[in-house]
Motif scaffolding. Structure first.
Motif, short mmCIF file in Angstrom:
data_model
loop_
_atom_site.label_atom_id
_atom_site.label_comp_id
_atom_site.label_asym_id
_atom_site.label_seq_id
_atom_site.Cartn_x
_atom_site.Cartn_y
_atom_site.Cartn_z
N ARG A 105 0.75 -1.19 0.08
CA ARG A 105 -0.11 0.00 -0.03
C ARG A 105 1.01 1.23 0.02
O ARG A 105 1.92 1.50 0.85
N LEU A 106 0.55 2.20 -0.99
CA LEU A 106 1.32 3.41 -0.97
C LEU A 106 0.77 4.68 -0.37
O LEU A 106 -0.55 4.44 -0.08
N HIS A 107 1.38 5.48 0.13
CA HIS A 107 0.98 6.92 0.95
C HIS A 107 0.20 7.51 -0.20
O HIS A 107 -0.96 8.19 -0.13
N ASP A 108 0.83 7.66 -1.41
CA ASP A 108 0.40 8.61 -2.44
C ASP A 108 0.18 7.78 -3.77
O ASP A 108 1.21 6.99 -3.98
N PRO A 109 -0.74 8.06 -4.54
CA PRO A 109 -0.77 7.11 -5.95
C PRO A 109 0.55 7.17 -6.62
O PRO A 109 1.19 8.32 -6.70
N GLN A 110 0.62 6.25 -7.08
CA GLN A 110 1.69 6.06 -8.53
C GLN A 110 1.02 5.42 -9.62
O GLN A 110 0.67 4.31 -9.61
N ASP A 111 1.20 6.20 -10.82
CA ASP A 111 0.43 5.93 -12.04
C ASP A 111 -1.09 5.68 -11.56
O ASP A 111 -1.55 4.62 -12.14
N GLY A 112 -1.40 6.42 -10.55
CA GLY A 112 -3.04 6.31 -10.47
C GLY A 112 -3.23 5.18 -9.55
O GLY A 112 -4.46 5.07 -9.08
#
Length: 160
Positions: A105-112
């Motif tokens: 899980r990412l804090h901020d989106p990467q590639d949406g």
């Protein structure tokens, strides 16, 4: 994943205290239980971690925390193994699990996207690569909110 000063201080106290007990610090996390802080300590050892070793570590760390006055206020100490679906606290921990399925899980989106799930393709320094059905995504470990191993039960051929 960033580390707080309290987390850094505890890691510096815990790691040396575990050496004589033949276990290593896997990770530390905090939670709350009403007015008390919950301190979860994950330990690992060659050959696995038993309930008896968790109890021994709990007693030892409780005494160390009290002697060092390591934690402010009331706290609950929990000690356990990382388990089959172990959470990763550093990219270096992930290196031994290349080829296995991980959930990230990412804090901020990467590639949406904020959620990645696939085979851990590589670990290079602080960067991990995840292969999702042929599409490989690389991300810096510091951008992760959480990462854990996904245990896959072997196919026994038994139909339910």
């Amino acid at each position: 994943m960033t580390r707080s000063p309290l987390l850094e201080r505890l890691a510096g106290i815990i790691a040396p205290a575990l050496e004589p007990l033949s276990v290593q610090l896997w990770g530390i996390e905090f939670a709350s239980a009403g007015p008390r802080m919950v301190v979860r300590i994950y330990i690992d050892a060659e050959g696995g971690v038993s309930i008896a070793s968790c109890a021994k570590v709990s007693r030892s760390l409780g005494a160390v925390f009290d002697a060092e006055d390591a934690l402010p206020g009331a706290y609950v100490l929990e000690v356990s193994s990382p388990g089959l679906e172990r959470r990763f606290f550093s990219a270096a921990q992930m290196a031994a699990f290349v080829g296995q399925v991980v959930d990230v899980r990412l804090h901020d989106p990467q590639d949406g996207r904020r959620h990645l799930r696939g085979a851990l393709a590589a670990v290079s320094g602080d960067e991990i690569s995840i292969d999702e059905a042929g599409k490989v995504t690389s991300v810096a470990f510091g951008r992760l909110k959480s990462a854990h191993l996904v245990h896959e039960f072997p196919d026994t051929g038994i139909k339910a």
